[in-house]
Scaffold this active site. Sequence first.
Site, short mmCIF file in Angstrom:
data_model
loop_
_atom_site.label_atom_id
_atom_site.label_comp_id
_atom_site.label_asym_id
_atom_site.label_seq_id
_atom_site.Cartn_x
_atom_site.Cartn_y
_atom_site.Cartn_z
N GLU A 70 4.76 4.31 -6.68
CA GLU A 70 3.49 4.07 -6.01
C GLU A 70 2.37 4.39 -6.99
O GLU A 70 2.31 5.50 -7.54
CB GLU A 70 3.32 4.87 -4.73
CG GLU A 70 2.02 4.53 -4.02
CD GLU A 70 1.93 5.01 -2.58
OE1 GLU A 70 0.82 4.96 -2.03
OE2 GLU A 70 2.97 5.43 -2.02
N GLU A 95 -1.14 9.37 -9.76
CA GLU A 95 -2.46 9.55 -9.16
C GLU A 95 -3.28 10.52 -10.01
O GLU A 95 -2.90 11.68 -10.16
CB GLU A 95 -2.32 10.10 -7.74
CG GLU A 95 -3.62 10.48 -7.06
CD GLU A 95 -4.56 9.30 -6.92
OE1 GLU A 95 -5.64 9.34 -7.57
OE2 GLU A 95 -4.23 8.34 -6.19
N ASP A 144 -8.83 1.16 -5.62
CA ASP A 144 -10.28 1.16 -5.77
C ASP A 144 -10.75 -0.28 -5.97
O ASP A 144 -10.31 -0.95 -6.90
CB ASP A 144 -10.68 2.01 -6.98
CG ASP A 144 -12.17 2.31 -7.02
OD1 ASP A 144 -12.96 1.43 -6.62
OD2 ASP A 144 -12.54 3.41 -7.45
N ASP A 180 -8.05 -4.40 1.83
CA ASP A 180 -8.91 -4.92 2.89
C ASP A 180 -10.12 -5.65 2.30
O ASP A 180 -11.03 -6.02 3.03
CB ASP A 180 -9.39 -3.77 3.79
CG ASP A 180 -10.18 -2.73 3.02
OD1 ASP A 180 -9.71 -2.31 1.94
OD2 ASP A 180 -11.27 -2.34 3.47
N THR A 218 -1.88 3.38 6.88
CA THR A 218 -2.41 4.59 6.28
C THR A 218 -3.73 4.95 6.96
O THR A 218 -4.33 4.16 7.70
CB THR A 218 -2.65 4.40 4.78
OG1 THR A 218 -3.68 3.39 4.61
CG2 THR A 218 -1.38 3.95 4.06
N GLU A 221 -6.29 2.46 6.00
CA GLU A 221 -6.17 1.18 6.68
C GLU A 221 -6.73 1.25 8.10
O GLU A 221 -7.44 0.33 8.54
CB GLU A 221 -4.72 0.72 6.72
CG GLU A 221 -4.54 -0.62 7.43
CD GLU A 221 -3.12 -1.14 7.32
OE1 GLU A 221 -2.71 -1.48 6.20
OE2 GLU A 221 -2.43 -1.22 8.36
#
Length: 239
Positions: A70, A95, A144, A180, A218, A221
Amino acid sequence: MTGQPDQPDRPKRNFYGRRIGKSFRPGQRKLLAERLDHYLVPGIAVESNRKRRPVDIAGHFGSHHPLWLEIGFGSGEHLARLAQSSPQTGFIGCEPYLNGVASLLSKLEEGGLTNVRIHPGDVRDLFDVAPAASVDRVFLLYPDPWPKRRHHRRRFVTPEFLEPLARIMRHGSELRIATDIQDYARQSLVEIRRSPGFSWIAGSRRDWTRPWEGWEPTRYERKAVSEGRMPIYLTCLRI
């Protein structure tokens, strides 16, 4: 064996984004100081592998197979949930935002999860040293968006990222992208179609408007939906 020779030095790269948020708490610092080393794969961090030698990533997971990645796991809720539901799968999460790393660490400790390794930095550090065809699935969830046009080159879905990502992915494996932001989805499809390493697999509108099987939204989301933005789910195949 790794499909990649030693690289003399890490390439010079720009990094954009925050490393530590304003709300970084003493408890988070303590968790990072005391427990992060337990979840690292030695050799990914530039500081521990300045000559960028290939690293046997899978060897750090023992019998866990396959290996999923991920990129930008945020607070780690999706990654921890996957690790809980797929105990025989090995996971790597990259991350650079240390608040998010601390959040994931807390979830791993609370859940007693042993099948996750963390790189608290730029995913390109992993690209430098991971063996070819070593990753079986990749998630890029709500990255991002870099909304300003002059910043679009910073988005992950550019050749700078997609080319080395394709190298470490097994042929036939999936890259799953959720966003999104319609323009981010558009750019993703433009770059995927240009890439010799990936193909977008979609037969109908349902394939990008319906989430993947077993998907749980999530926190980000749910916020996007509440604000009227529609999630888009892209499934791309490593060819």
